[in-house]
Design an enzyme around this catalytic site. Structure first.
Site, PDB file in Angstrom:
ATOM      1  CE  LYS A   1      -0.763  21.695  32.837  1.00 28.62           C
ATOM      2  NZ  LYS A   1      -1.664  20.733  32.198  1.00 28.62           N
TER       3      LYS A   1
ATOM      4  CB  SER B   1      -5.768  20.721  33.283  1.00 31.12           C
ATOM      5  OG  SER B   1      -6.734  20.911  34.012  1.00 31.12           O
TER       6      SER B   1
ATOM      7  CB  SER C   1      -4.803  23.637  34.981  1.00 28.63           C
ATOM      8  OG  SER C   1      -4.025  22.167  34.222  1.00 28.63           O
TER       9      SER C   1
END
Lengths: 485, 95
Positions: A78, A177, A153
């Site tokens: 990420k 997330s 997310s």
């Protein structure tokens, strides 16, 4: 099976037997990324040159007999993880030009094992979102249905696995997330106990809730990744100094006599019928494996979303004060004085969701409202934590849905932040309590969208939830289902 | 309406944000809805309940007071939008 579809443990065996080289696997992944990326948008940055040099180095290690479980395995991170010399944006325009001078501990630990870095994955801006629509680098699309959101997310971290663009990824989870996108994309995602994995070099959203975790194709890979990144780090004073077990060794397949709690507040009337049916089927599977079910209650569940959006936004408003255009990131031009430079840089650099959360958090911390909002939320957090402590006196793990519905459509909740926030209703309490939970594939809806199952463990009970997750995989085929892309 | 545009402007000033007229109206409505929702916490009696700031009970984490290698001036300044020698350069602070 194509090379790019294999798990870590399958690739490890092939690399060890010298059936394939890491360079070959990495080339296959890069070709796959190029082929599907226009449809999905998982990556903010693809580090192709870096990946090939990492792979060549891994092949040298393998040839020298210095192989570890992750040596030569192509992974992606990420874009919230700092990577020295590689642009790191956190999904925000304010960091469009930021090249970190050091790397996150989690990435350093993976590097020590000789992993291959494929690139940096798309995400909601500063990890604020449940749909990956708040990224400044474009929305990510769900590989199972590209008109739908992948979750957020850590959206790119989930789609990269579902679209077979990476073998495994790291995400972060502040209110769901990791688990919610894993659920929506049909992969495994684990949020470890707060303090289990170092947050050093991970861009902060809400520091008392953020935690790093792996996203993988199956529970075995998840165990391998967690063993690699977990542990105390002197550079993160909130990381906990308890021994890291060999999580893979704990996957015995035997869960006879385990007590699984069903919190009644999670099986509410509004639950999507396909989600409900998947939970019922999973309960039957677990009964057949020898698990015992216990009805339990987490009475303050209904207050978790409100508590979270006060605490998380308050912490965010304080954490994001550092983006002022002075030392790194975007600096607005034409400012007459320092204050104007702060205001212009921030206003140009942050997107709407980030501004909204900074505003909420600033309001909750402002004079006259601090006790009514922030302190009140911290007190309710205590009640929510106590619910979990009470419930874990009677059960070993809890079984719940991850999300109330399968993936919704792009744009569907964009104009109603409150509805968006409520989609995290089953994942948020775990972050407030600070304990661990895993999302595993447990079904497909009538529209062929993945449905995830959440197993919540005691603090530092990762071994148990991984064992229970792995046992489910032994009895079902859901984790082997693939998005048609 | 609990949150007015004037309040949004006040909070934006505290947060060092400059919002457009459109954003002010939008945020006023959305913050009003969200704060209306969080009002439900008021239903709970929390008298005598200790606030939790952190999920893991922790003591202070101390280390030896010993200098360790750091990233150095060049690396620290590599991302500076504007620099002068070993300093970050910013617009005038004092009139």
């Amino acid at each position: 099976m194509e090379l790019f579809e294999l798990t870590i443990h399958e690739l490890h065996e092939k690399l060890k037997a010298k059936e394939v080289s890491s360079v070959e696997v990495t080339r296959a992944m890069l070709t796959r990324i190029e082929a599907v990326e226009p449809k999905i948008g998982s990556f903010i940055t693809v580090t192709a040159d870096r990946a090939l040099s990492d792979a060549a180095e891994a092949d040298r290690r393998i040839a020298a007999g210095e192989m570890e479980l992750l040596t030569g395995i192509p992974l992606a991170l990420k874009d919230i993880f700092l990577t020295e010399g590689i642009k790191t944006t956190c999904g925000s325009r304010i960091l469009h030009n930021f090249v970190p001078p050091y790397s996150a501990t989690a990435y350093e630990k993976l590097k020590q094992q000789g992993v291959v870095l494929l690139g940096k994955l798309n995400q909601d801006e500063f990890a604020m979102g449940s749909s990956n629509e708040s990224s400044a680098y474009g929305s990510v699309r769900n590989p199972w249905d590209t008109s739908r959101i992948p979750g957020g997310s850590s959206g790119g971290s989930a789609t990269a696995i579902a679209a077979r663009q990476a073998v495994a990824t790291l995400g972060t989870d502040t209110g769901g997330s990791i688990r919610q996108p894993a659920s929506h994309c049909g992969c495994v995602g684990l949020k470890p106990t707060y303090g289990r994995v170092s947050r050093y070099g991970v861009i902060a959203y809400a520091s008392s809730l953020d935690q790093v975790g792996p996203m993988t194709r199956d529970a075995t890979d998840c165990a391998v990744m967690l063993s690699a990144v977990a542990g105390h780090d002197p550079k993160d004073s909130t990381s906990v100094d308890t021994p890291v077990p060999d999580y893979r060794a704990g996957l015995t397949g035997d869960i006879r006599g385990i007590r699984i709690g069903l919190p009644r507040e999670y099986f509410i009337a509004g639950l999507d019928p396909d989600v409900k049916a998947s939970m019922d089927a999973a309960i039957q599977t677990y009964r057949a494996l020898g698990a015992e079910f216990v009805d339990i209650s987490l009475p303050h569940t209904d207050y978790a979303v409100a508590t979270y959006y006060l605490i998380a936004t308050a912490e965010a408003s304080s954490n994001l004060a550092r983006y002022d255009g002075v030392r790194f990131g975007h600096r607005a031009g034409g400012a007459e004085n320092l204050l104007e430079m702060y205001v212009k840089s921030r206003s140009e650099g942050f997107g709407a969701e980030v501004k909204r959360r900074i505003m909420l958090g600033t309001y909750a911390l402002s004079s006259g409202y601090y006790d009514a909002y922030y302190v009140k939320a911290q007190k309710v957090r205590t009640l929510i934590m106590n619910d979990f402590i009470q419930a874990f006196r009677n059960v070993d793990v809890m079984l719940t849905p991850v999300a109330p519905t399968p993936a919704f459509r792009l744009g569907e909740k964009l104009n109603d932040p409150l509805q968006m926030y409520l989609s995290d209703i089953f994942t948020i309490p775990v972050n407030l309590a600070g304990t661990c939970a895993i999302s595993i594939p447990a079904g497909l809806s009538s529209e062929r969208l993945p449905i995830g199952l959440q197993l919540i463990g005691r603090p530092f009970g990762e071994e148990t939830i991984l064992r229970v997750a792995h046992a489910f995989e032994q009895a079902t085929e859901w984790h082997t289902q693939k998005a048609d892309i | 309406m609990k949150i007015t545009v004037a309040e949004v402007e006040y909070v934006a000033r505290l947060a060092r944000l400059d919002l457009s007229e459109e954003e002010k109206g939008l945020f006023a409505g959305q913050m009003d809805a969200i704060l209306g929702y969080v009002e439900k916490l008021g239903e709970l009696d929390t008298d005598g309940i200790q606030p939790t700031s952190h999920a893991v009970p922790m003591e202070n984490a101390f280390r030896q007071d010993r200098a360790e290698p750091s990233i150095g001036v060049e690396k620290a300044l590599a991302n500076a939008p504007n620099r002068l020698e070993s300093f970050y350069r910013v617009p005038k602070v004092i009139e």
